[in-house]
Design a protein around this motif. Structure first.
Motif, PDB file in Angstrom:
ATOM      1  N   UNK A 122      -4.742  -5.376  10.528  1.00 47.12           N
ATOM      2  CA  UNK A 122      -4.637  -6.112   9.269  1.00 47.12           C
ATOM      3  C   UNK A 122      -5.435  -5.434   8.165  1.00 47.12           C
ATOM      4  N   UNK A 123      -6.607  -4.905   8.506  1.00 47.26           N
ATOM      5  CA  UNK A 123      -7.423  -4.222   7.507  1.00 47.26           C
ATOM      6  C   UNK A 123      -6.740  -2.941   7.041  1.00 47.26           C
ATOM      7  N   UNK A 124      -6.125  -2.222   7.962  1.00 44.30           N
ATOM      8  CA  UNK A 124      -5.423  -0.995   7.584  1.00 44.30           C
ATOM      9  C   UNK A 124      -4.219  -1.316   6.696  1.00 44.30           C
ATOM     10  N   UNK A 125      -3.510  -2.348   7.079  1.00 40.43           N
ATOM     11  CA  UNK A 125      -2.359  -2.739   6.262  1.00 40.43           C
ATOM     12  C   UNK A 125      -2.827  -3.184   4.886  1.00 40.43           C
ATOM     13  N   UNK A 126      -3.916  -3.888   4.844  1.00 37.89           N
ATOM     14  CA  UNK A 126      -4.452  -4.351   3.569  1.00 37.89           C
ATOM     15  C   UNK A 126      -4.948  -3.201   2.722  1.00 37.89           C
ATOM     16  N   UNK A 127      -5.509  -2.153   3.305  1.00 38.98           N
ATOM     17  CA  UNK A 127      -6.002  -1.005   2.538  1.00 38.98           C
ATOM     18  C   UNK A 127      -4.872  -0.096   2.116  1.00 38.98           C
ATOM     19  N   UNK A 128      -3.838   0.042   2.884  1.00 44.15           N
ATOM     20  CA  UNK A 128      -2.749   0.966   2.561  1.00 44.15           C
ATOM     21  C   UNK A 128      -1.924   0.467   1.380  1.00 44.15           C
ATOM     22  N   UNK A 129      -1.717  -0.792   1.323  1.00 43.37           N
ATOM     23  CA  UNK A 129      -0.861  -1.311   0.247  1.00 43.37           C
ATOM     24  C   UNK A 129      -1.413  -1.002  -1.137  1.00 43.37           C
ATOM     25  N   UNK A 130      -2.690  -1.279  -1.400  1.00 46.38           N
ATOM     26  CA  UNK A 130      -3.176  -0.945  -2.741  1.00 46.38           C
ATOM     27  C   UNK A 130      -3.178   0.564  -2.991  1.00 46.38           C
ATOM     28  N   UNK A 131      -3.470   1.388  -1.970  1.00 48.17           N
ATOM     29  CA  UNK A 131      -3.492   2.828  -2.158  1.00 48.17           C
ATOM     30  C   UNK A 131      -2.102   3.364  -2.486  1.00 48.17           C
ATOM     31  N   UNK A 132      -1.094   2.854  -1.847  1.00 46.68           N
ATOM     32  CA  UNK A 132       0.271   3.339  -2.117  1.00 46.68           C
ATOM     33  C   UNK A 132       0.733   2.896  -3.504  1.00 46.68           C
TER      34      UNK A 132
END
Length: 86
Positions: free
Chosen positions: A73-83
């Motif tokens: 969940x943390x990875x998914x949460x971090x990837x979305x703003x970066x993309x």
């Protein structure tokens, strides 16, 4: 002693032999039972130990699953703003 006075004692020899055989067998069986009791106690202790290890392992598995889910969940949460910014 007269030879006739020993005749009744001769009849006791088979009985004494039988009693000795019975006593030795009973003694050996008691030793075997004691050994079996010790082994049974040891098996019960090992079973209890394994059950507690199974519980501990299940708790650790649950903790790993929870941490893995949090990590995903943390990875998914971090990837979305970066993309979105990239």
């Amino acid at each position: 002693m007269e030879p006739t006075s020993l005749a009744p004692l001769a009849g006791l020899a088979p009985a004494a032999g039988f009693f000795l055989l019975w006593y030795m067998t009973a003694r050996k069986l008691r030793g075997s039972l004691h050994h079996l009791d010790q082994q049974t106690t040891r098996i019960q202790e090992l079973r209890r130990s394994m059950e507690s290890m199974d519980i501990e392992l299940a708790m650790k598995d649950a903790r790993i699953a929870h941490l893995t889910r949090d990590l995903v969940q943390a990875r998914c949460g971090l990837r979305q703003p970066l993309s979105r910014t990239g």
